[in-house]
Design an enzyme around this catalytic site. Structure first.
Site, PDB file in Angstrom:
ATOM      1  N   GLY A   1     -34.811  50.521  51.306  1.00 19.50           N
ATOM      2  CA  GLY A   1     -35.060  51.957  51.265  1.00 19.50           C
ATOM      3  C   GLY A   1     -36.229  52.307  50.364  1.00 19.50           C
TER       4      GLY A   1
ATOM      5  N   ASP B   1     -44.502  40.359  49.380  1.00 24.19           N
ATOM      6  CA  ASP B   1     -43.509  39.476  48.763  1.00 24.19           C
ATOM      7  C   ASP B   1     -43.655  38.097  49.395  1.00 24.19           C
ATOM      8  OD1 ASP B   1     -42.057  41.491  47.117  1.00 24.19           O
ATOM      9  OD2 ASP B   1     -41.712  42.382  49.071  1.00 24.19           O
TER      10      ASP B   1
ATOM     11  N   HIS C   1     -43.585  50.073  54.562  1.00 29.87           N
ATOM     12  CA  HIS C   1     -42.406  49.885  55.422  1.00 29.87           C
ATOM     13  C   HIS C   1     -42.665  50.421  56.831  1.00 29.87           C
ATOM     14  CE1 HIS C   1     -40.268  50.040  51.400  1.00 29.87           C
ATOM     15  NE2 HIS C   1     -39.810  48.920  51.910  1.00 29.87           N
TER      16      HIS C   1
ATOM     17  N   ARG D   1     -41.320  50.647  43.921  1.00 32.25           N
ATOM     18  CA  ARG D   1     -41.242  50.841  42.469  1.00 32.25           C
ATOM     19  C   ARG D   1     -42.382  51.707  41.934  1.00 32.25           C
ATOM     20  NH1 ARG D   1     -38.996  45.462  42.833  1.00 32.25           N
ATOM     21  NH2 ARG D   1     -37.000  45.425  41.740  1.00 32.25           N
TER      22      ARG D   1
HETATM   23  O1  PAF Z   1     -37.900  42.955  50.413  1.00 31.44           O
HETATM   24  C1  PAF Z   1     -36.854  43.640  50.317  1.00 31.44           C
HETATM   25  O2  PAF Z   1     -36.875  44.865  50.371  1.00 31.44           O
HETATM   26  C2  PAF Z   1     -35.527  42.938  50.107  1.00 31.44           C
HETATM   27  O3  PAF Z   1     -35.681  41.809  49.308  1.00 31.44           O
HETATM   28  C3  PAF Z   1     -34.807  42.586  51.411  1.00 31.44           C
HETATM   29  C4  PAF Z   1     -35.596  41.595  52.233  1.00 31.44           C
HETATM   30  C5  PAF Z   1     -34.582  43.862  52.221  1.00 31.44           C
HETATM   31  C6  PAF Z   1     -33.440  41.967  51.120  1.00 31.44           C
HETATM   32  O4  PAF Z   1     -32.619  42.841  50.403  1.00 31.44           O
END
Ligand code: PAF
Length: 281
Positions: free
Chosen positions: A28, A150, A34, A187
């Site tokens: 979220g 990431d 996203h 964040r």
């Molecule tokens: O990257 C993220 O937001 C989280 O690490 C994930 C992959 C949704 C797992 O909780």
């Protein structure tokens, strides 16, 4: 858009959804990064397939209670963002629905997670692998999209899928950045205005160091020193790690002969940020 909060309900809803199904796992606090993953998912499944998003702040991947407590949870803005991105299904379970009180199985990765964030955040990648595997099993997704920001997480998920023969295609999507170069992150909204205006220096510092490669430098130490020189100009940013690792096995390298990653993590106050840049010899 269907919203589902319960895993039993999810399984019966999923059976009715058109395939292929692409999953975008998130915690979220959705931002443009996203949304780019959701658009990528749509490209993968086409107009007739299903794009599913999970919104779940997974407690088992937080090594710091405070970080979990302060993790942003703007639920109605997140649902509107999913709606506007044309998402077909949003799964938003509670921690109790995801984890039974006596759950006792977790997934552990034993090599890639020894380095970088894994070294500073004990148990983090075990929490990530376990929840991601649970999501894969619940959704029986054909594919899943993750951000390359990431990159260690992505490498570990790819390894999990490879080593456990999970029948899913993992797609990595390029890091989405603000115009000033700051990598988008949930964040970022916890940064003060001052920190927010300084934070683009993270990527600038990495770029300046990576530029040494263009001048023929292949040793890690001078590249790390150049990055450090820029980063240390900030009185606010506290470095957690700054490292050059092999792009495939994530082991630290002293000489760059193969694609490598210059990776950085650190804190503005309690807010942990990460960024990286590829080093191509
Ligand atoms: O990257 C993220 O937001 C989280 O690490 C994930 C992959 C949704 C797992 O909780």
């Amino acid at each position: 858009m269907i919203t589902v909060a319960d895993s039993d309900e999810l399984i019966s809803s999923l059976a009715k959804l058109p395939r292929p199904l692409c999953l975008v796992p998130t915690m979220g606090a959705l931002h443009e990064g996203h949304l780019a993953l959701m658009h990528e998912a749509r490209k993968i499944v086409g107009a007739g397939g299903t794009v599913a998003v999970s919104l779940f702040v997974n407690p088992t991947q937080f090594d710091q209670k405070e970080d979990l407590k302060h993790y942003p949870r703007p639920l109605s803005a997140d649902l509107s963002a999913c709606e506007s991105a044309g998402v077909d299904l949003v799964f938003m379970p509670s921690a109790q629905q995801m984890y039974r009180a006596d759950h006792s199985i977790v997934i552990t990765e034993n090599h890639l997670s020894q380095f970088l964030c894994g070294a500073s955040r004990p148990g983090h990648f075990s929490g990530v692998c376990t929840v991601v595997m649970k999501l894969f099993m619940l959704f029986r997704a054909d594919s899943a999209v993750f951000g390359k920001k990431d990159f260690q997480q992505l490498a570990i998920i790819r390894r999990m899928v490879r080593d456990l023969n999970v029948p899913i295609t993992i797609v990595g999507h390029a890091t989405v950045r603000e115009v000033d170069g700051l990598a988008m992150s949930s964040r970022n909204i916890r940064l003060t205005p001052d920190q927010l205006s300084e934070a683009p220096m993270l990527q600038r510092s990495l770029r300046a160091a990576a530029d040494l490669m263009k001048m023929g430098e292949r040793q890690s130490d001078p590249i790390l020193s150049a990055a450090l020189f820029h980063l240390q100009k900030s009185s606010q940013f506290r470095i957690d790690y700054l490292s050059i690792v092999d792009a495939e096995n994530l082991e630290p390298v002293s000489m760059i002969r193969k694609p490598a990653i210059l990776a950085l993590a650190g804190f503005y106050g309690q807010v942990r940020l990460i960024d990286h840049i590829e080093l191509l010899p």
